[in-house]
Motif scaffolding. Structure first.
Motif, mmCIF file in Angstrom:
data_model
loop_
_atom_site.group_PDB
_atom_site.id
_atom_site.type_symbol
_atom_site.label_atom_id
_atom_site.label_comp_id
_atom_site.label_asym_id
_atom_site.label_seq_id
_atom_site.Cartn_x
_atom_site.Cartn_y
_atom_site.Cartn_z
ATOM 1 N N LYS A 81 0.927 -1.081 -0.053
ATOM 2 C CA LYS A 81 0.039 -0.095 -0.100
ATOM 3 C C LYS A 81 0.975 1.237 -0.070
ATOM 4 C CE LYS A 81 -3.903 -2.160 2.326
ATOM 5 N NZ LYS A 81 -4.369 -2.312 3.692
ATOM 6 N N THR A 82 1.971 1.096 0.810
ATOM 7 C CA THR A 82 2.824 2.528 0.916
ATOM 8 C C THR A 82 3.478 2.552 -0.525
ATOM 9 O OG1 THR A 82 3.284 2.002 3.175
ATOM 10 C CG2 THR A 82 4.641 3.402 1.917
ATOM 11 N N MET A 83 3.925 1.437 -0.984
ATOM 12 C CA MET A 83 4.537 1.623 -2.448
ATOM 13 C C MET A 83 3.505 2.205 -3.502
ATOM 14 S SD MET A 83 6.352 -1.221 -4.901
ATOM 15 C CE MET A 83 4.925 -2.312 -5.169
ATOM 16 N N TRP A 84 2.389 1.873 -3.450
ATOM 17 C CA TRP A 84 1.397 2.423 -4.476
ATOM 18 C C TRP A 84 1.220 4.072 -4.166
ATOM 19 C CZ3 TRP A 84 -1.211 1.054 -8.514
ATOM 20 C CH2 TRP A 84 -2.407 1.823 -8.868
ATOM 21 N N LEU A 85 1.220 4.245 -2.989
ATOM 22 C CA LEU A 85 1.081 5.631 -2.551
ATOM 23 C C LEU A 85 2.371 6.676 -3.000
ATOM 24 C CD1 LEU A 85 -0.636 7.768 -0.711
ATOM 25 C CD2 LEU A 85 0.824 7.453 0.954
ATOM 26 N N ILE A 86 3.625 5.984 -2.763
ATOM 27 C CA ILE A 86 4.755 6.587 -3.129
ATOM 28 C C ILE A 86 4.913 6.803 -4.569
ATOM 29 C CG2 ILE A 86 7.230 6.469 -2.826
ATOM 30 C CD1 ILE A 86 6.784 5.603 -0.039
ATOM 31 N N LYS A 87 4.738 5.378 -5.353
ATOM 32 C CA LYS A 87 5.205 5.313 -6.654
ATOM 33 C C LYS A 87 3.969 6.008 -7.613
ATOM 34 C CE LYS A 87 8.836 2.622 -6.174
ATOM 35 N NZ LYS A 87 10.093 3.037 -6.649
ATOM 36 N N PHE A 88 2.888 6.106 -7.218
ATOM 37 C CA PHE A 88 1.874 6.511 -8.080
ATOM 38 C C PHE A 88 1.119 7.848 -7.506
ATOM 39 C CE2 PHE A 88 -2.476 6.568 -9.212
ATOM 40 C CZ PHE A 88 -2.484 6.730 -10.534
ATOM 41 N N TRP A 89 0.609 7.936 -6.636
ATOM 42 C CA TRP A 89 -0.220 8.965 -5.827
ATOM 43 C C TRP A 89 0.754 10.420 -5.662
ATOM 44 C CZ3 TRP A 89 -4.992 9.330 -7.001
ATOM 45 C CH2 TRP A 89 -5.717 8.299 -7.112
ATOM 46 N N PHE A 90 2.021 10.049 -5.005
ATOM 47 C CA PHE A 90 2.757 11.395 -5.002
ATOM 48 C C PHE A 90 3.083 11.971 -6.108
ATOM 49 C CE2 PHE A 90 4.136 10.120 -0.157
ATOM 50 C CZ PHE A 90 2.769 10.553 0.194
ATOM 51 N N PRO A 91 3.687 11.215 -7.179
ATOM 52 C CA PRO A 91 4.092 11.907 -8.339
ATOM 53 C C PRO A 91 2.978 12.678 -9.188
ATOM 54 C CG PRO A 91 5.069 9.800 -8.258
ATOM 55 C CD PRO A 91 4.166 9.753 -6.996
#
Length: 146
Positions: free
Chosen positions: A113-123
């Motif tokens: 879940k964290t990776m999804w947030l960092i890799k997709f939503w933040f950019p």
């Protein structure tokens, strides 16, 4: 968990009551009564400990199934014990083993879940903020020209 806490309180109450009765029996110089009180206390505590083990075992098995985690091998007698009705329950070591695997699975799911947030939503959020800033600048320049 409320049931487990209630059982722990009941167990402490039984032990405290037995200690009081043993002191009274000792003062009356009645070692037979004192030993009987200790035996009764032991059996009552063992019954409560079995109930607690069943509750913890059922809760842990349910959570492990929800997380899709394999149980320890049934042949491993350090992980499993037979109860008075010949059913298998997890021992302390078995619960510890299963808890460790459940924690690893929860950590893995959190990392996904964290990776999804960092890799997709933040950019994506950064790009949107950049676009909004560019549009704001463009609107300011266009209005200033008039």
């Amino acid at each position: 968990m409320g049931e487990v806490n209630r059982l722990y309180r009941e167990r402490r109450s039984i032990v405290a009551k037995a200690e009081l009765e043993k002191v009274l029996a000792f003062k009356r110089n009645d070692p037979t009564k004192s030993m009987q009180i200790a035996a009764d206390c032991y059996l009552a505590c063992q019954r409560i400990d079995n109930q607690i083990s069943h509750i913890l075992d059922n809760d842990m098995r349910q959570e492990a199934q929800e997380l899709d985690i394999a149980f320890p091998p049934v042949e491993d007698r350090e992980m499993w014990a037979q109860d008075y009705d010949q059913s298998l329950i997890l021992t302390f070591r078995g619960r510890s083993y299963l808890r460790e695997r459940m924690d690893k699975e929860k950590q893995r799911r959190f990392d996904v879940k964290t990776m999804w947030l960092i890799k997709f939503w933040f950019p994506l959020l950064g790009a949107l903020i950049g676009i909004i800033g560019s549009l704001t600048g463009l609107v300011a320049v266009i209005r200033h020209v008039k």
